[in-house]
Design an enzyme around this catalytic site. Sequence first.
Site, PDB file in Angstrom:
ATOM      1  N   CYS A 184       0.867  -1.175   0.000  1.00  0.00           N
ATOM      2  CA  CYS A 184       0.000   0.000   0.000  1.00  0.00           C
ATOM      3  C   CYS A 184       0.900   1.220   0.000  1.00  0.00           C
ATOM      4  O   CYS A 184       1.701   1.387   0.913  1.00  0.00           O
ATOM      5  CB  CYS A 184      -0.896  -0.044   1.236  1.00  0.00           C
TER       6      CYS A 184
ATOM      7  N   GLU B  75      -5.299   2.686  -4.559  1.00  0.00           N
ATOM      8  CA  GLU B  75      -4.604   1.736  -5.433  1.00  0.00           C
ATOM      9  C   GLU B  75      -4.888   2.138  -6.870  1.00  0.00           C
ATOM     10  O   GLU B  75      -5.881   2.806  -7.149  1.00  0.00           O
ATOM     11  CB  GLU B  75      -5.071   0.311  -5.151  1.00  0.00           C
TER      12      GLU B  75
END
Length: 262
Positions: free
Chosen positions: A2, A119
Amino acid sequence: MCGRYATTKDPATLVKEFDATDDTGEHKPTADHNVAPTRKVPSVVARHPKDADGTPRQDAPAERLLRVMRWGLIPFWAKDASIGNRMINTRSETAASKPAFRRALKRHRCLLPADGWFEWRRGPAKGEKYPYFMTTTDGSSLAFAGIWETWRDPKAPDDAPPVVSCSVLTTDAVGNLTDIHDRMPLLMPREQWSRWLDPDVEDVSDLLDPPSLEFVDRLELRPVSDKVNNVRNNGPELLERVDGSTDLDSPALFDKGTLEVP
């Protein structure tokens, strides 16, 4: 994953949501809609209270505390802090065997409160990417499973404060998240918070599996503006839905052949 996330709630809200005590002191976390590596982030830990000599009292119950840490784990044995820039994420599958992470996984686990994470899904053209924000539908915080370490700069004065840093554990993506990226943060359900944080538990291998499909299906996969690509942009508009062909439910995506119809 992440590489960016958002954490916008004030300490008073977080301590209530995570049933913790505010231990941030003068380092109060502020709203960050575009958290980037090396920034200070709120975290939740559980530690035994210390006696007058600073020794943890093992006979006293561990206290859940809200603290602030630097995102990007610096191992205690590191010679300089720059190594932490590469350690914002830790693969849950190998954390127990890697020298940089195995001690922290046993002794220093934390939860990292987040509104959600960003994302980027690949588009049909070379280099084309669409940003998404993965978040809850009810406004509750997500809890990323994390690990932390305390590091002292060998070149700093003896009385200099240590650097407390953290890393987000990641795992295989689940459900619709696989349409965006093959990895995701290891999300910790509320019923597992106590055991994950317990400083007296060393083996948490049973908590390292990907979250359930039922848990992930409750998330919103929200297309957002590409303004999030620039770390200098940091405002609530980054979390707002942008309607159009970037939506996973848009027929335009299937026309381009970028996704398969179930």
